[in-house]
Design a protein around this motif. Structure first.
Motif, PDB file in Angstrom:
ATOM      1  N   ALA A  19       0.825  -1.212   0.000  1.00 16.47           N
ATOM      2  CA  ALA A  19       0.000   0.000   0.000  1.00 16.47           C
ATOM      3  C   ALA A  19       0.860   1.263   0.000  1.00 16.47           C
ATOM      4  CB  ALA A  19      -0.908  -0.022   1.225  1.00 16.47           C
ATOM      5  N   LEU A  20       2.173   1.106   0.156  1.00 13.89           N
ATOM      6  CA  LEU A  20       3.039   2.285   0.255  1.00 13.89           C
ATOM      7  C   LEU A  20       3.627   2.698  -1.095  1.00 13.89           C
ATOM      8  CD1 LEU A  20       4.954   1.375   3.561  1.00 13.89           C
ATOM      9  CD2 LEU A  20       2.847   2.683   3.298  1.00 13.89           C
ATOM     10  N   ILE A  21       3.316   1.966  -2.168  1.00 13.77           N
ATOM     11  CA  ILE A  21       3.851   2.358  -3.480  1.00 13.77           C
ATOM     12  C   ILE A  21       2.723   2.904  -4.376  1.00 13.77           C
ATOM     13  CG2 ILE A  21       5.777   0.740  -3.310  1.00 13.77           C
ATOM     14  CD1 ILE A  21       4.413  -1.136  -5.235  1.00 13.77           C
ATOM     15  N   SER A  22       3.113   3.708  -5.375  1.00 17.72           N
ATOM     16  CA  SER A  22       2.111   4.419  -6.185  1.00 17.72           C
ATOM     17  C   SER A  22       1.192   3.487  -6.956  1.00 17.72           C
ATOM     18  CB  SER A  22       2.811   5.338  -7.179  1.00 17.72           C
ATOM     19  OG  SER A  22       3.413   6.377  -6.483  1.00 17.72           O
ATOM     20  N   LYS A  23       1.773   2.416  -7.508  1.00 21.91           N
ATOM     21  CA  LYS A  23       0.930   1.499  -8.279  1.00 21.91           C
ATOM     22  C   LYS A  23       1.413   0.072  -8.054  1.00 21.91           C
ATOM     23  CE  LYS A  23      -0.643   0.852 -13.082  1.00 21.91           C
ATOM     24  NZ  LYS A  23      -1.901   0.302 -12.875  1.00 21.91           N
ATOM     25  N   ASN A  24       0.485  -0.806  -7.709  1.00 22.23           N
ATOM     26  CA  ASN A  24       0.882  -2.206  -7.503  1.00 22.23           C
ATOM     27  C   ASN A  24       1.153  -2.876  -8.841  1.00 22.23           C
ATOM     28  OD1 ASN A  24      -1.315  -1.935  -4.862  1.00 22.23           O
ATOM     29  ND2 ASN A  24       0.795  -2.604  -4.576  1.00 22.23           N
ATOM     30  N   TYR A  25       2.080  -3.820  -8.814  1.00 22.93           N
ATOM     31  CA  TYR A  25       2.414  -4.513 -10.056  1.00 22.93           C
ATOM     32  C   TYR A  25       2.896  -5.931  -9.785  1.00 22.93           C
ATOM     33  CZ  TYR A  25       7.183  -2.964  -8.779  1.00 22.93           C
ATOM     34  OH  TYR A  25       8.358  -2.709  -8.118  1.00 22.93           O
ATOM     35  N   SER A  26       2.805  -6.753 -10.827  1.00 26.76           N
ATOM     36  CA  SER A  26       3.243  -8.146 -10.745  1.00 26.76           C
ATOM     37  C   SER A  26       4.388  -8.326 -11.751  1.00 26.76           C
ATOM     38  CB  SER A  26       2.092  -9.058 -11.118  1.00 26.76           C
ATOM     39  OG  SER A  26       1.730  -8.777 -12.458  1.00 26.76           O
ATOM     40  N   VAL A  27       4.879  -9.542 -11.885  1.00 28.96           N
ATOM     41  CA  VAL A  27       5.932  -9.808 -12.869  1.00 28.96           C
ATOM     42  C   VAL A  27       5.425  -9.387 -14.259  1.00 28.96           C
ATOM     43  CG1 VAL A  27       7.354 -11.605 -13.935  1.00 28.96           C
ATOM     44  CG2 VAL A  27       6.830 -11.734 -11.510  1.00 28.96           C
ATOM     45  N   LYS A  28       4.175  -9.658 -14.510  1.00 33.42           N
ATOM     46  CA  LYS A  28       3.581  -9.349 -15.814  1.00 33.42           C
ATOM     47  C   LYS A  28       3.503  -7.848 -16.080  1.00 33.42           C
ATOM     48  CE  LYS A  28       0.308 -12.568 -17.825  1.00 33.42           C
ATOM     49  NZ  LYS A  28      -0.987 -13.157 -17.512  1.00 33.42           N
ATOM     50  N   THR A  29       3.148  -7.093 -15.043  1.00 38.82           N
ATOM     51  CA  THR A  29       2.900  -5.655 -15.255  1.00 38.82           C
ATOM     52  C   THR A  29       4.047  -4.792 -14.726  1.00 38.82           C
ATOM     53  OG1 THR A  29       1.718  -5.584 -13.159  1.00 38.82           O
ATOM     54  CG2 THR A  29       0.396  -5.935 -15.138  1.00 38.82           C
ATOM     55  N   VAL A  30       5.210  -5.414 -14.527  1.00 38.48           N
ATOM     56  CA  VAL A  30       6.327  -4.690 -13.894  1.00 38.48           C
ATOM     57  C   VAL A  30       6.711  -3.416 -14.662  1.00 38.48           C
ATOM     58  CG1 VAL A  30       8.001  -6.295 -14.958  1.00 38.48           C
ATOM     59  CG2 VAL A  30       8.723  -4.866 -13.077  1.00 38.48           C
ATOM     60  N   GLN A  31       6.699  -3.491 -15.973  1.00 37.03           N
ATOM     61  CA  GLN A  31       7.145  -2.359 -16.762  1.00 37.03           C
ATOM     62  C   GLN A  31       6.305  -1.106 -16.469  1.00 37.03           C
ATOM     63  OE1 GLN A  31       9.899  -2.512 -18.152  1.00 37.03           O
ATOM     64  NE2 GLN A  31       9.772  -0.453 -19.001  1.00 37.03           N
ATOM     65  N   SER A  32       4.994  -1.270 -16.587  1.00 40.97           N
ATOM     66  CA  SER A  32       4.113  -0.111 -16.380  1.00 40.97           C
ATOM     67  C   SER A  32       4.045   0.262 -14.899  1.00 40.97           C
ATOM     68  CB  SER A  32       2.723  -0.402 -16.927  1.00 40.97           C
ATOM     69  OG  SER A  32       2.231  -1.581 -16.334  1.00 40.97           O
ATOM     70  N   GLY A  33       4.097  -0.747 -14.029  1.00 42.00           N
ATOM     71  CA  GLY A  33       3.984  -0.476 -12.594  1.00 42.00           C
ATOM     72  C   GLY A  33       5.160   0.328 -12.074  1.00 42.00           C
ATOM     73  N   LYS A  34       6.360  -0.116 -12.392  1.00 36.44           N
ATOM     74  CA  LYS A  34       7.545   0.586 -11.889  1.00 36.44           C
ATOM     75  C   LYS A  34       7.625   2.008 -12.456  1.00 36.44           C
ATOM     76  CE  LYS A  34      11.631  -1.484 -11.143  1.00 36.44           C
ATOM     77  NZ  LYS A  34      11.837  -1.559  -9.700  1.00 36.44           N
ATOM     78  N   LYS A  35       7.131   2.162 -13.671  1.00 41.23           N
ATOM     79  CA  LYS A  35       7.181   3.460 -14.329  1.00 41.23           C
ATOM     80  C   LYS A  35       6.446   4.537 -13.498  1.00 41.23           C
ATOM     81  CE  LYS A  35       6.578   5.150 -18.999  1.00 41.23           C
ATOM     82  NZ  LYS A  35       6.027   4.809 -20.299  1.00 41.23           N
ATOM     83  N   VAL A  36       5.310   4.137 -12.924  1.00 41.79           N
ATOM     84  CA  VAL A  36       4.523   5.107 -12.139  1.00 41.79           C
ATOM     85  C   VAL A  36       5.336   5.570 -10.920  1.00 41.79           C
ATOM     86  CG1 VAL A  36       2.375   5.490 -10.876  1.00 41.79           C
ATOM     87  CG2 VAL A  36       2.371   4.044 -12.920  1.00 41.79           C
ATOM     88  N   SER A  37       5.963   4.619 -10.242  1.00 40.41           N
ATOM     89  CA  SER A  37       6.772   4.987  -9.070  1.00 40.41           C
ATOM     90  C   SER A  37       7.995   5.798  -9.487  1.00 40.41           C
ATOM     91  CB  SER A  37       7.236   3.741  -8.326  1.00 40.41           C
ATOM     92  OG  SER A  37       6.162   3.167  -7.629  1.00 40.41           O
ATOM     93  N   LYS A  38       8.620   5.404 -10.583  1.00 37.48           N
ATOM     94  CA  LYS A  38       9.802   6.134 -11.036  1.00 37.48           C
ATOM     95  C   LYS A  38       9.439   7.575 -11.403  1.00 37.48           C
ATOM     96  CE  LYS A  38      13.750   6.015 -14.178  1.00 37.48           C
ATOM     97  NZ  LYS A  38      14.470   5.267 -15.217  1.00 37.48           N
TER      98      LYS A  38
END
Ligand code: GLC
Length: 469
Positions: A255-274
C-alpha cells in the motif's frame, strides 16, 4: 515446541535496522510451520506503543548493583502473527530511541534480568530461548551460571549474530550489576580485559547462528576482535540465510507504493513509481535511476559515497538518489554534492518507510557496496520489486546475488568497496540499461526469485530440534 525470541528490536514496533525485520518476521513463519514462537523486547515510548493497547501480566523488582527498579511485563493485545511481550522499566527503557543512551549497558542488562525473572516465575517454561545480538548476550551466561536462574539451566539457548561489529563491551567495575554468579565462571564474561556480552554469548550459548553462510566464514578472519573466539566455537556454529517477509514486501499488494504490479505488469507499474520519484527530486525520468537506502556508516561504505557519486555522475548519464542517515560528516558531504548535480542527484537524510518502499519500486538499480554485510535484506527487497542490485561480494550479498556475466546471473557484483570498483559497476549498470530488452528480461527474473522465510524458518526449526533434549 515453545520458542522465546529475545531482542532489542522488532518490526513494526521498533526498528533501527535489519534486526527488527528478522525478529518481526521469523516467528510469524515459524508459527505457520507448527511451532509456537514468541518475542520479548523492551517497551520503548514510541508511536507504536503510544497507539497500541497492552495487558500487564507480571510485575516485580530487580536490582542492578545498588539500584532497585520496578518492572512490568506487558503483552501486546494486537495480533502480529505471534505473541509479543514487552519489558517496561521506568527510568531505564521508557524512552523513545532504541539505542545510543549513555546508560545502554544498564538498560539492556536490566532488560535481560527482567526477562529471566519472568521466565523463572512462569509456570510454562520455553522449550528453547533464542537470543539476538549483544543486547541479549548475557542471557545464556546467566541461565548457566547465575545462582538464581539455576532452574533454567537445562533450557537450550541459541544466539543469532546479526552483526558482530557491535559487542556492547564495558569495564569490570560494573560486574556487580550482574546477578550473583559462580565466581569461577568470571572468565566467560571476559574478552580483552573487558566484559563483552557478545563474547559471553558466543561462549555460553548452546548454538550460534550467523545470518548468512558466507558471513560465518568471514567472521574467523574479520570479527572486530572476536576472530579467534569464533574460530574456536566453529563446531557449534551454523550460517542460516535470512528471508524476507513477503507479505510486507510485495509489489502486488504494497500500500506504500504508487501502483501495484506483478511480474507481468512490472514495466508499467515501476514506471509510475519512477515518474513520481523523478518529479519529487527533479530527475529526468528517461535516465537510469540508481539508489541507496540504509545507514550512512563505514560498514556500508558510506564514507566513499561522496567520491563515488561525484565520479559516477560526472562520467555517466544517470540519476542517483540516497535515503539514509548516520555519520554526520558523510551526511553533510552528501548534501553538499546536490549543488553540483542539480536534476541528477539528491540525498534525503533521515528515514522514511513510505519513501523506502517507493524507491524499491521506482529505481532501476540498488547500490550496496558494503564493507561488511552479515546478510543484507535490501538486496532481497530490491529483487522482489524488480530492481537490479549492485553489490560487493561480501557476506549475505555474496550468497544471494549472481553477476549478470555469470551463469544464471541477475545482478552486478564487484570485489572491493573502492571508488574504482563501485564506479565500474555503476558504469556497467548504465550500459546494461541501454539494452532495454535484456534489462527487462533480467528485471522479471529478479522478481521471480523466492527469498521468503519459509525455507530458512524450517532450518531454524531443525536446529532447535537438534538441541532439545
Ligand atoms: C544487521 C546486519 C544485516 C542483516 C540484519 C538482519 O543489520 O548488518 O546485514 O541483514 O542484521 O539479520
Amino acid at each position: 515446541m515453545n520458542i522465546l525470541n529475545i531482542s532489542a528490536e522488532c518490526f513494526p514496533i521498533a526498528k533501527v535496522g535489519g534486526l527488527a525485520d528478522v525478529v518481526g518476521a521469523l516467528p510469524k513463519y515459524q508459527n505457520n510451520s507448527g511451532i509456537s514462537a514468541k518475542v520479548i523486547m523492551p517497551y520503548y515510548v514510541n508511536s507504536f506503543t503510544k497507539s497500541n493497547a497492552f495487558d500487564a501480566i507480571f510485575k516485580n523488582k530487580l536490582t542492578l548493583g545498588t539500584k532497585v527498579f520496578k518492572f512490568q511485563i506487558l503483552q501486546l493485545k494486537r495480533d502480529l502473527g505471534y505473541p509479543v511481550y514487552m519489558v517496561k522499566i521506568k527510568g531505564l527503557l521508557d524512552r523513545e530511541q532504541v539505542y545510543s543512551y549513555e546508560d545502554d549497558t544498564e538498560r539492556f542488562l536490566a532488560f535481560q534480568i527482567a526477562v529471566l525473572d519472568w521466565v523463572l516465575a512462569s509456570k510454562v517454561k520455553p522449550t528453547l530461548i533464542h537470543c539476538h545480538d549483544h543486547h541479549t548476550g548475557f542471557v545464556p551466561f546467566m541461565m548457566s551460571h547465575a545462582k538464581k536462574y539455576k532452574a533454567l539451566k537445562e533450557i537450550p539457548t541459541v544466539l543469532t549474530i546479526h552483526n558482530a561489529q557491535y559487542q556492547g563491551q564495558f569495564g569490570f567495575e560494573k560486574v556487580n550489576y550482574l546477578p550473583d554468579f559462580d565466581s569461577s565462571k568470571k572468565g566467560l564474561l571476559n574478552w580483552d580485559g573487558q566484559i563483552n556480552p557478545l563474547a559471553a554469548a558466543i561462549k555460553c550459548a548452546w548454538h550460534i547462528t550467523t545470518v548468512s553462510p558466507s558471513y560465518l566464514k568471514e567472521l574467523s578472519k574479520k570479527a572486530n576482535g572476536l576472530e579467534s573466539l569464533l574460530l574456536n566455537e566453529k563446531s557449534k556454529s551454523t550460517g542460516i540465510l535470512n528471508g524476507i517477509d513477503d507479505k510486507v514486501w510485495d509489489p502486488e499488494k504494497d500500500a506504500l507504493i504508487s501502483k501495484n504490479y506483478s511480474v507481468k505488469t512490472v514495466q508499467s507499474g515501476k514506471k509510475v513509481s519512477k515518474n513520481k520519484l523523478c518529479k519529487q527530486f527533479g530527475f529526468d525520468k528517461n535516465k537510469p535511476l540508481f539508489s541507496f537506502i540504509g545507514r550512512l556508516v563505514y560498514e556500508k561504505g558510506a564514507n566513499l559515497f561522496p567520491d563515488i557519486f561525484y565520479k559516477a555522475l560526472l562520467n555517466n548519464d544517470i540519476s542517483i538518489l540516497v535515503l539514509g542517515s548516520g555519520d554526520k560528516k558523510v551526511e553533510a558531504n552528501l548534501k553538499a554534492l546536490e549543488a553540483h548535480f542539480k536534476g541528477k542527484y539528491n540525498a534525503f537524510i533521515g528515514y522514511d518507510e513510505n519513501l523506502a518502499h517507493e524507491i524499491y519500486a521506482g529505481s532501476d538499480f540498488l547500490l550496496m557496496p558494503s564493507r561488511v554485510e552479515p546478510c543484507g535484506l535490501n538486496q532481497m527487497y530490491a529483487l522482489r520489486y524488480g530492481t537490479i542490485p549492485i553489490v560487493r561480494r561480501v557476506g549475505g550479498l555474496k550468497d544471494t546475488i549472481i553477476d549478470i556475466g555469470d551463469k544464471g546471473g541477475f545482478g552486478i557484483c564487484h570485489e572491493e568497496t573502492t571508488v574504482k570498483d563501485v564506479c565500474f559497476s555503476i558504469e556497467r549498470g548504465a550500459l546494461f540499461y541501454e539494452n532495454q530488452k535484456e534489462f527487462r528480461k533480467i528485471r522479471k527474473k529478479c522478481m521471480k526469485i523466492d527469498h521468503s522465510w519459509d525455507k530458512s524458518a524450517q532450518k531454524y526449526i531443525s536446529l532447535y530440534k537438534s538441541l532439545i533434549p
